[in-house]
Design an enzyme around this catalytic site. Structure first.
Site, PDB file in Angstrom:
ATOM      1  N   SER A  45       8.957  -4.649   2.170  1.00  0.00           N
ATOM      2  CA  SER A  45       9.012  -6.040   1.690  1.00  0.00           C
ATOM      3  C   SER A  45       9.499  -6.967   2.806  1.00  0.00           C
ATOM      4  O   SER A  45       9.416  -8.188   2.654  1.00  0.00           O
ATOM      5  CB  SER A  45       9.930  -6.148   0.466  1.00  0.00           C
ATOM      6  OG  SER A  45      11.181  -5.544   0.731  1.00  0.00           O
ATOM      7  N   ASP A  83      11.548   2.645   4.680  1.00  0.00           N
ATOM      8  CA  ASP A  83      10.287   2.656   3.920  1.00  0.00           C
ATOM      9  C   ASP A  83       9.119   2.909   4.882  1.00  0.00           C
ATOM     10  O   ASP A  83       9.053   2.282   5.949  1.00  0.00           O
ATOM     11  CB  ASP A  83      10.142   1.258   3.305  1.00  0.00           C
ATOM     12  CG  ASP A  83       9.367   1.252   2.023  1.00  0.00           C
ATOM     13  OD1 ASP A  83       8.990   2.318   1.528  1.00  0.00           O
ATOM     14  OD2 ASP A  83       9.159   0.131   1.491  1.00  0.00           O
ATOM     15  N   LYS A 113      11.532   6.477   2.240  1.00  0.00           N
ATOM     16  CA  LYS A 113      10.853   6.214   0.965  1.00  0.00           C
ATOM     17  C   LYS A 113       9.362   6.146   1.245  1.00  0.00           C
ATOM     18  O   LYS A 113       8.938   5.556   2.243  1.00  0.00           O
ATOM     19  CB  LYS A 113      11.321   4.905   0.318  1.00  0.00           C
ATOM     20  CG  LYS A 113      10.576   4.624  -0.999  1.00  0.00           C
ATOM     21  CD  LYS A 113      11.145   3.451  -1.754  1.00  0.00           C
ATOM     22  CE  LYS A 113      10.636   2.114  -1.282  1.00  0.00           C
ATOM     23  NZ  LYS A 113       9.167   1.931  -1.352  1.00  0.00           N
ATOM     24  N   GLU A 115       5.611   5.352  -0.742  1.00  0.00           N
ATOM     25  CA  GLU A 115       4.851   4.985  -1.943  1.00  0.00           C
ATOM     26  C   GLU A 115       3.991   6.190  -2.308  1.00  0.00           C
ATOM     27  O   GLU A 115       3.186   6.662  -1.505  1.00  0.00           O
ATOM     28  CB  GLU A 115       4.026   3.722  -1.699  1.00  0.00           C
ATOM     29  CG  GLU A 115       4.912   2.501  -1.547  1.00  0.00           C
ATOM     30  CD  GLU A 115       4.181   1.175  -1.653  1.00  0.00           C
ATOM     31  OE1 GLU A 115       2.986   1.146  -2.025  1.00  0.00           O
ATOM     32  OE2 GLU A 115       4.827   0.147  -1.362  1.00  0.00           O
ATOM     33  N   GLU A 181       8.597   1.087 -10.301  1.00  0.00           N
ATOM     34  CA  GLU A 181       8.414  -0.360 -10.141  1.00  0.00           C
ATOM     35  C   GLU A 181       7.453  -0.917 -11.184  1.00  0.00           C
ATOM     36  O   GLU A 181       6.330  -0.421 -11.336  1.00  0.00           O
ATOM     37  CB  GLU A 181       7.899  -0.684  -8.717  1.00  0.00           C
ATOM     38  CG  GLU A 181       7.713  -2.189  -8.523  1.00  0.00           C
ATOM     39  CD  GLU A 181       7.562  -2.637  -7.072  1.00  0.00           C
ATOM     40  OE1 GLU A 181       7.685  -1.797  -6.154  1.00  0.00           O
ATOM     41  OE2 GLU A 181       7.320  -3.851  -6.873  1.00  0.00           O
TER      42      GLU A 181
HETATM   43  O1  KIV Z   1       9.766  -2.648   0.016  1.00  0.00           O
HETATM   44  C1  KIV Z   1      10.558  -2.791  -0.919  1.00  0.00           C
HETATM   45  O2  KIV Z   1      11.420  -3.662  -0.926  1.00  0.00           O
HETATM   46  C2  KIV Z   1      10.443  -1.880  -2.052  1.00  0.00           C
HETATM   47  C3  KIV Z   1      11.314  -2.128  -3.238  1.00  0.00           C
HETATM   48  C4  KIV Z   1      10.837  -3.300  -3.976  1.00  0.00           C
HETATM   49  C5  KIV Z   1      11.474  -0.934  -4.090  1.00  0.00           C
HETATM   50  O3  KIV Z   1       9.666  -0.974  -2.017  1.00  0.00           O
END
Ligand code: KIV
Length: 261
Positions: A45, A83, A113, A115, A181
């Site tokens: 994000s 992420d 993390k 997806e 989510e």
């Molecule tokens: O990238 C992000 O901020 C996310 C969250 C919204 C879980 O994946």
């Protein structure tokens, strides 16, 4: 120092809810950690917030690595989760494993993390075998914006079962937690009851083991926020007031005073 094991143990419904917030820079990460947040997510994000893209798709591996390193340098206590951006996993197995591992080895993250989809079940198993802790992410997965848009997921019975099954398979593959989510609260409650790893919800109701939001939304810095986000501050207005006050002080000659020179 918060470990993956500490977070995993919070799947118990009597445990304190897990608090998770995004951060993309050292200053914000330090503030988030000082407030006692358990997990800091260096989310992709960053694309729609600090980097000014109109989705997360253009975010690069190097952008996440550099932001993760800044967050890791500024923190000691919180678990730092990096992420994996679009196409940095899933194209080729050895490249996927190497990209995830480098976020721990070079950027200093504690976990990654990803997806989740069909293609990440075996990858999760492999990463966990290598000692790379994985947080899964099901429901609305913004890297699939071209396919799904930003709509709530799992509203039909078949799709709900598919999301439930995907979360379960990632838990079995060794993920230590799963982000849910923008799914119905009833589905999030069902998944939370079925898994022995914690669920962390965003737009997924109150029954998850923890909650996550994007820090810009929480601070009141974002121009637009998703319907499930909540502003807990008004930083955009405060920043604007401070910048205008500085501009006026320079324009009027009040700043700098001669004694500062
Ligand atoms: O990238 C992000 O901020 C996310 C969250 C919204 C879980 O994946």
């Amino acid at each position: 120092m918060t470990t993956v094991r500490d977070i995993r143990e919070r799947a118990d419904s009597d445990a304190q809810p897990i608090t998770m917030l995004t951060a993309y820079d050292a200053t914000t990460a330090a503030v988030v950690e000082e407030a006692g947040i358990d997990v800091i997510l260096v989310g992709d994000s960053v694309g729609d917030t600090a980097l000014g893209y109109d989705s997360t798709l253009p975010v690069t591996y190097d952008e996440i690595a550099s932001r993760s390193a800044a967050v890791a340098r500024a923190t000691d206590e919180a678990l730092v989760v990096a992420d994996l951006p679009f196409l940095s996993v899933g194209v080729d197995e050895s490249e996927s494993v190497r990209n995830c591992g480098r976020l721990l080895k070079e950027a200093g993250a504690d976990a990654v993390k990803i997806e989740s989809g069909e293609h990440t079940v075996e990858l999760t198993e492999r990463l966990v075998q290598l000692g790379i802790p994985v947080m899964a992410h099901v429901g609305l997965t913004p890297q699939r914006v071209k396919e799904l848009g930003y709509e709530k997921q799992g509203t039909g019975a078949e799709d709900a079962d598919r999301i439930h099954d995907l979360a379960k398979r990632h838990a079995e593959a060794g993920a230590f937690s799963v982000v849910l989510e923008h799914v119905p609260a009833s589905l999030a409650a069902r998944i939370t009851a079925a898994l022995d790893i914690p669920t962390i919800g965003i737009g997924a109701g109150p029954d998850c083991d923890g909650q996550v939001l994007v820090v810009d939304d929480v601070l009141g810095l974002s121009e637009r926020s998703p319907p499930f986000a909540r502003r807990f501050g008004s930083l955009r207005e405060e920043m604007s007031d401070a910048v205008e006050a500085y501009r006026d002080a320079v324009a009027s000659g009040e700043f700098p005073p001669s004694e500062d020179s």
